[in-house]
Design a protein around this motif. Structure first.
Motif, short mmCIF file in Angstrom:
data_model
loop_
_atom_site.label_atom_id
_atom_site.label_comp_id
_atom_site.label_asym_id
_atom_site.label_seq_id
_atom_site.Cartn_x
_atom_site.Cartn_y
_atom_site.Cartn_z
N PHE A 3 33.21 32.12 79.47
CA PHE A 3 32.42 32.87 80.42
C PHE A 3 32.46 32.13 81.75
CE2 PHE A 3 28.38 33.97 82.49
CZ PHE A 3 28.37 35.35 82.36
N ILE A 4 32.87 32.79 82.83
CA ILE A 4 32.92 32.18 84.16
C ILE A 4 31.71 32.67 84.92
CG2 ILE A 4 34.26 31.86 86.25
CD1 ILE A 4 36.74 32.69 84.61
N ASP A 5 30.76 31.78 85.16
CA ASP A 5 29.51 32.23 85.78
C ASP A 5 29.42 31.98 87.27
OD1 ASP A 5 29.03 29.52 85.95
OD2 ASP A 5 27.26 29.52 84.68
N GLU A 30 26.51 33.62 91.44
CA GLU A 30 27.94 33.49 91.14
C GLU A 30 28.70 32.82 92.28
OE1 GLU A 30 26.19 36.23 91.23
OE2 GLU A 30 27.20 37.84 92.29
N THR A 151 37.97 38.81 81.12
CA THR A 151 36.61 38.24 81.23
C THR A 151 35.62 39.35 81.55
OG1 THR A 151 37.04 37.72 83.56
CG2 THR A 151 37.44 35.96 81.96
N SER A 153 32.63 40.28 80.67
CA SER A 153 31.20 40.04 80.86
C SER A 153 30.90 38.98 81.91
CB SER A 153 30.54 39.64 79.54
OG SER A 153 31.11 38.44 79.05
N SER A 154 31.93 38.40 82.49
CA SER A 154 31.73 37.34 83.48
C SER A 154 31.49 37.92 84.86
CB SER A 154 32.96 36.43 83.54
OG SER A 154 33.15 35.74 82.32
N LYS A 157 35.67 37.28 88.01
CA LYS A 157 36.94 37.61 87.36
C LYS A 157 37.99 36.59 87.81
CE LYS A 157 34.63 41.11 85.96
NZ LYS A 157 33.98 41.05 84.62
N GLY A 186 31.51 27.41 84.27
CA GLY A 186 31.42 28.28 83.10
C GLY A 186 31.28 27.48 81.84
#
Length: 220
Positions: A3-5, A30, A151, A153-154, A157, A186
């Protein structure tokens, strides 16, 4: 799936960068900034993109950024793929603002649909293998030119682009030295990829930007 937050921009003046992004793009956690005096020169090897639903939204964001001190690298215009332009923020980060739509479908707003990070890499195939080994799944791959990771849900992108091709798309020289001035946050862990892009498990000591999250109008 990783996950990339967030992405953290390392800037010379965090207060000025915060003010710029807060009043122009209005992104939430983000997008973060933190101070750095790391040497950097020329193309930093990445671009950030804001995808929007219609040309009027692209124009609204583009014009706000220019009014706040950004520099146009490619003025917003129609193309065969849609509509958009490229600019350089006062901190040096290159931003592309674009839509696949060619006509407006409603009133203009600064609503952002997606924040996309494109990394310019020397060997797309090798970097793709590296990221797959770190748990990322490939959504689309176009030979040695481009990779888009899955991705869904991140809030951020991620894609890979050949370094020279990414610089050409941004309208700048591919030459550059020093720090990328970028940290990716992430749950993939802490590591540095083959092209020197740094990942952190949890971004720390950053200045968090205020504003609305993605999929909401940042400015009425």
């Amino acid at each position: 799936m990783p996950f990339i937050d967030s992405v953290t921009l390392e800037v010379a003046d965090p207060a000025a960068a915060t003010a710029f992004y807060d009043t122009t793009f209005g992104l939430g956690d983000e997008l973060r900034v933190r101070g750095s005096d790391a040497r950097t020169d020329g193309f930093r090897g990445f671009t950030l993109s804001l995808t929007v639903s219609q040309p009027a939204n692209a124009d609204s964001l583009f014009e706000a950024a220019l009014a706040a001190g950004a520099t146009a690298l490619k003025p917003a215009a129609k193309s065969f793929w849609g509509y958009g332009g490229v600019l350089r923020a006062p901190d040096g980060t290159i931003w592309k603002i674009a839509t696949s739509a060619k006509k407006d479908s409603g009133p203009a707003s600064r609503e952002v649909d997606e924040l996309v990070l494109l990394l310019g890499v020397s060997d797309v195939g090798a970097s793709k293998r590296f990221y797959v080994e770190h748990g990322l799944a490939v959504a689309k791959s176009f030979g040695p030119m481009y990779v888009q990771f899955d991705t869904p849900s991140s809030p951020v992108k991620l894609g890979l682009y050949r370094h020279k091709a990414l610089a050409k798309d941004a309208g700048v020289s591919p030459d550059g030295t020093g720090s990328h001035r970028l940290v990716i946050g992430g749950d993939a862990g802490a590591f540095t990829d083959p092209d020197g892009f740094v990942w952190e498990g949890s971004p720390a000591l950053e200045t968090r930007l205020s504003g609305s999250p993605l999929n909401h109008a940042a400015v009425d």
